[in-house]
Design a protein around this motif. Structure first.
Motif: not given
Length: 259
Positions: A108-128, A167-174
């Motif tokens: 549903l979200a508008r992802i402005r920096a896909p590399q940052d966003y999916y990198g952050g998601v990968a880190l979150m998945a590893l942590a979980l 979050t940076i990948g959602v709120i800032a262009d990248g």
């Protein structure tokens, strides 16, 4: 016409939507990866006898855990009783459910920096996953000190870091997603696997140093003289930290050297 469509607002929106759908599906698959792995092992057990649950038992246990884990957790917390969930329910609460929420948000979200966003998601998945895998270790619940305290601290820190990057990948262009290189992750995975297999028979000194040197193969810029010095220093530090400072029962030397 085909060349200019991608530059039109409608074409860009369609491409972004398709990319979000692909990302959401990947996260969805990641959310059920532990259950799928167990199911595959159970299916292999139909051909080669293996200990563990059968395919129907795996499906029943995990489907029940997904539907009952959150209500059971809320009920136990509201009743003031000690929270006690099965391993399947802990997997659902700690790992699968948060990733399902991330998959929905990604769609549903508008992802402005896909590399940052999916990198952050990968880190979150590893942590979980780390938090779930170490949830049965002493020190993972409450403030009792034990072998689970380090995975809990590192898992929470990694989860927070991943959330900030996403979050940076959602709120800032990248930048968009760059081509993926397998060398680094491959040798890091092999280093972790080596440590897991070698720690008991070979001890912390050999297993730790070997794992560090294998992970160093992940970069073509490794300077082996400096790497060896750092590896020896880290190994000595771990040999003092875990058995003596933290009191963890970790063997230091190979079994055949222990009288």
């Amino acid at each position: 016409m085909a060349e200019t469509t991608g530059h039109l607002p409608g074409g860009a929106t369609a491409a972004s939507s398709a990319r979000n759908l692909t990302g959401a599906l990947v996260i969805l698959l990641l959310a059920f990866a532990p259950q799928l792995v167990e199911l595959l092992i159970a299916l292999a057990g139909l051909i080669v006898p293996l200990s563990g649950r059968g395919p129907l038992q795996v499906l029943s246990a995990h489907s029940g855990a997904l539907t009952q884990a959150i209500p059971t957790l809320v009920q136990q917390a509201a009743g003031g009783s000690r929270i006690a969930l099965s391993s399947d329910m802990l997997l659902a609460v700690i790992y699968t459910t948060p990733l399902l929420a991330l998959a929905l948000f990604t769609r549903l979200a508008r992802i402005r920096a896909p590399q940052d966003y999916y990198g952050g998601v990968a880190l979150m998945a590893l942590a979980l996953f780390a938090l779930w895998a170490s949830s049965d270790l002493q020190g993972m619940r409450g403030f009792s000190f034990g072998p689970g305290i380090a995975p809990r601290m590192l898992g929470v820190l990694l989860l927070g870091l991943g959330a900030v990057v996403a979050t940076i990948g959602v709120i800032a262009d990248g930048p968009d997603i760059m081509p993926y290189h397998w060398r680094g992750p491959l040798f890091v995975f092999l280093a972790i696997l080596t440590f897991a297999v070698a720690i008991r028979p070979l001890g912390l000194v050999i297993a730790g140093l070997a794992s560090f040197l294998i992970s160093a193969l992940g970069s073509s810029e490794t300077r082996w003289g400096e790497t060896l010095v750092v590896g020896i220093a880290l190994t000595i530090g771990c040999a003092l930290l875990f058995p003596y400072v933290l009191g963890l029962p970790m063997p230091l030397v190979p079994r055949f050297l222990v009288p």
